[in-house]
Design a protein around this motif. Structure first.
Motif, PDB file in Angstrom:
ATOM      1  N   GLU A 118      43.402  64.777   0.592  1.00 16.21           N
ATOM      2  CA  GLU A 118      42.672  63.723   1.454  1.00 16.21           C
ATOM      3  C   GLU A 118      43.493  62.952   2.497  1.00 16.21           C
ATOM      4  O   GLU A 118      43.052  62.211   3.499  1.00 16.21           O
ATOM      5  N   THR A 119      44.991  62.875   2.401  1.00 20.09           N
ATOM      6  CA  THR A 119      45.710  62.104   3.224  1.00 20.09           C
ATOM      7  C   THR A 119      46.471  63.124   4.136  1.00 20.09           C
ATOM      8  O   THR A 119      47.253  62.358   4.915  1.00 20.09           O
ATOM      9  N   GLN A 121      47.477  64.721   7.402  1.00 17.09           N
ATOM     10  CA  GLN A 121      46.906  64.257   8.587  1.00 17.09           C
ATOM     11  C   GLN A 121      47.578  65.301   9.729  1.00 17.09           C
ATOM     12  O   GLN A 121      49.054  65.202   9.494  1.00 17.09           O
ATOM     13  N   GLY A 125      45.592  63.123  14.508  1.00 13.83           N
ATOM     14  CA  GLY A 125      44.944  62.034  13.637  1.00 13.83           C
ATOM     15  C   GLY A 125      43.811  62.916  12.799  1.00 13.83           C
ATOM     16  O   GLY A 125      43.098  62.063  11.868  1.00 13.83           O
ATOM     17  N   SER A 126      43.494  64.173  13.047  1.00 14.13           N
ATOM     18  CA  SER A 126      42.448  64.943  12.137  1.00 14.13           C
ATOM     19  C   SER A 126      42.867  64.959  10.675  1.00 14.13           C
ATOM     20  O   SER A 126      44.060  65.200  10.632  1.00 14.13           O
ATOM     21  N   LEU A 127      41.971  65.292   9.742  1.00 11.98           N
ATOM     22  CA  LEU A 127      42.343  65.599   8.478  1.00 11.98           C
ATOM     23  C   LEU A 127      42.043  66.864   7.956  1.00 11.98           C
ATOM     24  O   LEU A 127      40.558  67.076   7.561  1.00 11.98           O
TER      25      LEU A 127
END
Length: 136
Positions: A118-119, A121, A125-127
């Motif tokens: 989940e971190t 990137q 800036g998208s995940l």
């Protein structure tokens, strides 16, 4: 690198950290993969499919955790897995540390490097590892 895939033990979790096609990609790039027997059963991926992709099958999660340099899971480690964490290991999974602070404590105590899906990137800036979860 020796990459380990244990069976998920969290209640109602039937996914697996790597599918056979992912194992083939990794072994094709020179990595070794160790998969716990039955790890892919919840998605219909049998041990023979993992073997055909180049994985070795381990008898237990303890074997996978003991040998692997990196563990790939879906869910955060469960309390019964905390004792299997070690300093020279990388854990790649959803960690949800805000919701499960005991996981963070276990990682710190063991000295394990944790990389939370989940971190991850991208430069924009998208995940990317959260995108599929958003679509579901």
């Amino acid at each position: 690198m020796l990459i380990g895939v244990p069976k998920e033990i969290k209640v109602r979790e039937s996914r697996v950290g790597l599918v056979p096609n992912s194992v083939a990609e990794l072994t094709g790039r020179g990595h070794s993969v160790l998969v716990e027997t039955g790890a892919g059963a919840g998605i219909g991926a049998v041990d023979d499919a993992y073997r055909a992709a180049g994985a070795e099958i381990a008898a237990s999660a303890a074997d996978v955790f003991a040998k692997a340099e990196m563990i790939v899971k879906v869910k955060e480690p469960q309390p019964e897995e905390f004792r299997l964490l070690r300093q020279d290991m990388v854990l790649f999974t959803y960690l949800h540390l805000a919701a499960y602070p005991e996981v963070g404590e276990a990682l710190l105590s063991a000295g394990t490097t944790g990389i939370a899906y989940e971190t991850v990137q991208l430069e924009n800036g998208s995940l990317p590892l959260l995108a599929p979860m958003s679509e579901i």
